[in-house]
Scaffold this active site. Structure first.
Site, mmCIF file in Angstrom:
data_model
loop_
_atom_site.group_PDB
_atom_site.id
_atom_site.type_symbol
_atom_site.label_atom_id
_atom_site.label_comp_id
_atom_site.label_asym_id
_atom_site.label_seq_id
_atom_site.Cartn_x
_atom_site.Cartn_y
_atom_site.Cartn_z
ATOM 1 C CG ASP A 105 24.458 33.685 46.237
ATOM 2 O OD1 ASP A 105 25.495 33.524 45.575
ATOM 3 O OD2 ASP A 105 24.094 32.882 47.117
ATOM 4 C CG PHE A 106 29.184 36.604 43.669
ATOM 5 C CD1 PHE A 106 28.645 37.875 43.575
ATOM 6 C CD2 PHE A 106 30.360 36.427 44.380
ATOM 7 C CE1 PHE A 106 29.264 38.957 44.177
ATOM 8 C CE2 PHE A 106 31.002 37.505 44.983
ATOM 9 C CZ PHE A 106 30.446 38.768 44.889
ATOM 10 C CE LYS A 165 49.034 38.569 42.404
ATOM 11 N NZ LYS A 165 48.965 37.660 43.544
ATOM 12 C CG ASP A 194 50.642 41.102 36.980
ATOM 13 O OD1 ASP A 194 50.797 41.824 37.987
ATOM 14 O OD2 ASP A 194 51.428 40.187 36.696
ATOM 15 C CG HIS A 195 49.111 45.032 41.249
ATOM 16 N ND1 HIS A 195 48.869 43.788 41.785
ATOM 17 C CD2 HIS A 195 50.197 45.521 41.909
ATOM 18 C CE1 HIS A 195 49.761 43.534 42.715
ATOM 19 N NE2 HIS A 195 50.569 44.559 42.812
ATOM 20 C CE LYS A 199 53.918 47.724 41.518
ATOM 21 N NZ LYS A 199 53.342 48.688 42.475
ATOM 22 C CD GLU A 233 55.191 41.165 49.417
ATOM 23 O OE1 GLU A 233 54.177 41.894 49.465
ATOM 24 O OE2 GLU A 233 55.136 39.928 49.319
ATOM 25 C CG ASP A 252 50.720 35.675 46.177
ATOM 26 O OD1 ASP A 252 49.630 35.967 45.638
ATOM 27 O OD2 ASP A 252 51.283 36.413 47.005
ATOM 28 C CG HIS A 257 53.063 40.081 40.668
ATOM 29 N ND1 HIS A 257 52.001 40.567 39.946
ATOM 30 C CD2 HIS A 257 52.641 40.057 41.958
ATOM 31 C CE1 HIS A 257 50.992 40.833 40.754
ATOM 32 N NE2 HIS A 257 51.354 40.515 41.983
ATOM 33 C CE LYS A 357 53.053 37.387 51.446
ATOM 34 N NZ LYS A 357 52.973 38.815 51.009
#
Length: 506
Positions: A105-106, A165, A194-195, A199, A233, A252, A257, A357
């Protein structure tokens, strides 16, 4: 830049124990483990990496490794390779030998005692704790890591924490989370990920800007009319309805981003390409975003929510019909903003941001629109009807850069055409399958923070977003757009009132 310079002579990462909290989650299965496999494929992990999943489910070490292998083969094969079998059996067997699992458990201190034992067994004091968990666990896990002594570094051993994030939900919660982290460790141990910054095209923005004197000469308000940053998206919220209901498109996407892309475009040249210099300039430019009043924020933002529509002839449900979404929800799935940067380089240049989206195409791009040339010599020709010229940087799906150039069409009449000069990455470089996390994980293992966010950058981003959040508390109304459209009509009006239009997507 450090992370760019090292790629030509990259060395394997030092021996490290990598703990993946939330090991049964999609992030670990879909992105982190495929990325680690790719780093192993490229010879960048060495022999001393141990990967330890941490979660509450009971599972053996062997079954955990097999579960990851099966998932990659069936669900994430496009992230690691092409062909019938995406995994090299010898390579995976080598990687799998270092995979194990801790059930815990965390919020239970005994879990952290088990982690300490794993580090002792490893033969190295180096450890990275990757929090691929729900955000509500970030502070709790970090406090327990600190109280257990797991964040104490030795002369020859590092301890690092990776935070995913969303980093807070507004300015107050972001400041509180930063304060919590800095109570138990130093800034150099914190990797706020932050992915988007993993890139290649995003990293190439800095190379293109600062290694080509042509670009830097016109990279200012004398030549640039405005900048558009879009993250469109085609997917809906899918299985993330519960998360999205409490987040929305603004939280989000924008303070992380989109502001990261804005910072790459708008930052000043750093004194050196080390982590501190680059991150310092990014924090400065995000901090220079003009703080709108509540009325200005309302006037310079559009909230949208998709309703039923279709993409490529396929009928799609509206947001309110998605699983775990309230039938009267006012959560935005689309947002368009106008922001201004108050410094000498960018004064008077609007930055238009949009993300949504269920839009018509998947397209993440930066479109830099240039001011028109003096037209006196072309009076009474069709030149007045020509479209604006852009430098377009596409982040995904077709990574590359394209520059508009006006040219005369052949023939006796003075007719002009817009010609695109540029390149797609796939046409010039061998593009290995990737998740976008490879560079970031490698940088974390080797101690390079250049592509990770610093506390002041995070807080500056939320400070710029806070006026929009405050305005929407007073008026939570949301405009609609059909799935397959590029946002509500009001998003177009945000630009047309300034005499501008959105750059076409795709």
């Amino acid at each position: 830049m450090t992370s760019i310079r090292k790629k030509s002579k990259a060395q394997p990462a030092p021996p490290t124990t990598l703990f993946l909290f939330g090991a049964h989650g999609d992030l670990v299965k879909r992105l982190l483990m495929p990325a680690l496999y790719n780093l192993s494929r490229d010879g960048l992990l060495g022999d001393g990496l141990r990967i330890i999943g941490v979660d509450h489910n009971a599972i053996s070490d062997a079954d955990f490794a097999k579960k990851l292998e099966d998932f990659i083969r069936t669900e994430a094969a496009n992230k690691v390779g092409n062909g019938h079998d995406p995994l090299d059996p010898v390579l995976w067997a080598t990687l799998a030998k270092g995979i194990s699992y801790v059930q815990g458990d965390f919020l239970d201190d005994s879990t952290y005692q088990a982690l300490a034992a794993k580090i002792t067994e490893s033969g190295t004091g180096n450890a990275v704790f990757y929090l691929a968990t729900a955000p509500r666990f970030f502070s709790e896990v970090v406090r327990r890591l600190g109280s257990s002594g797991l964040l104490e570094e030795g002369d020859d051993a590092f301890r690092r924490v990776v935070i995913e994030k969303p980093f807070g939900s507004d300015l107050h919660t972001a400041e509180a989370l930063n304060a919590c982290l800095l109570k138990v460790m130093t800034e150099k141990q914190i990797y706020r990920i932050d992915h988007y910054l993993g890139k290649e095209t995003v990293q190439n923005i800095l190379v293109s800007r600062f290694s080509n004197s042509l670009f830097e000469a016109f990279w200012n308000n004398h030549y640039i009319d405005h900048v558009q940053i879009t993250a469109a998206e085609t997917v809906g919220v899918e299985t993330r309805g519960s998360f999205y209901e409490h987040t929305g498109a603004l939280r989000d996407m924008v303070p992380n981003h989109l502001f990261q892309l804005l910072a790459m475009v708008a930052m000043e040249p750093p004194a050196a390409f080390g982590a501190d210099a680059v991150r310092g300039e990014k924090a400065k430019v995000v901090g220079a975003i003009r703080p709108w009043s509540t009325e200005e924020a309302r006037a310079n933002s559009i909230r949208g929510q998709y309703v039923a529509g279709e993409i490529a002839g396929k009928p799609l449900a509206g947001y309110r019909e998605e699983p775990n979404v309230a039938p009267d929800s006012t959560t935005e799935t689309f947002v368009a903003l106008k922001v201004m940067i108050d410094n000498w380089r960018w004064v008077g240049v609007p930055f238009y941001l949009r993300t949504g989206k269920r839009m018509s195409v998947r397209d993440t791009e930066i479109a830099i629109c240039f001011k028109p040339a003096p037209y006196a010599q072309f009076r009474d020709t069709e030149v007045d009807e020509l479209q604006p010229t852009y430098l377009r940087i596409q982040i995904q799906p077709n990574e590359g850069m394209w520059f508009d150039l006006l040219a005369k069409r052949p023939g006796p009449a003075l007719n002009m055409a817009n010609i695109e000069l540029g390149f797609a990455y796939k046409d010039y470089f061998e593009m290995q399958p990737s998740t976008g996390y490879e560079t970031l994980i490698y940088d974390c293992l080797t101690g390079d923070q250049t592509l990770f966010q610093r506390a002041d950058n995070i807080e500056n981003g939320w400070r710029a977003v806070q006026p929009f959040l405050d305005a929407w508390k007073e008026d939570a109304s949301v405009q609609t757009y059909a799935a397959g459209e590029n946002g509500p009509d009001a998003a177009d009006e945000l630009l047309t009132r300034d005499g501008r239009v959105w750059h076409s997507l795709g």
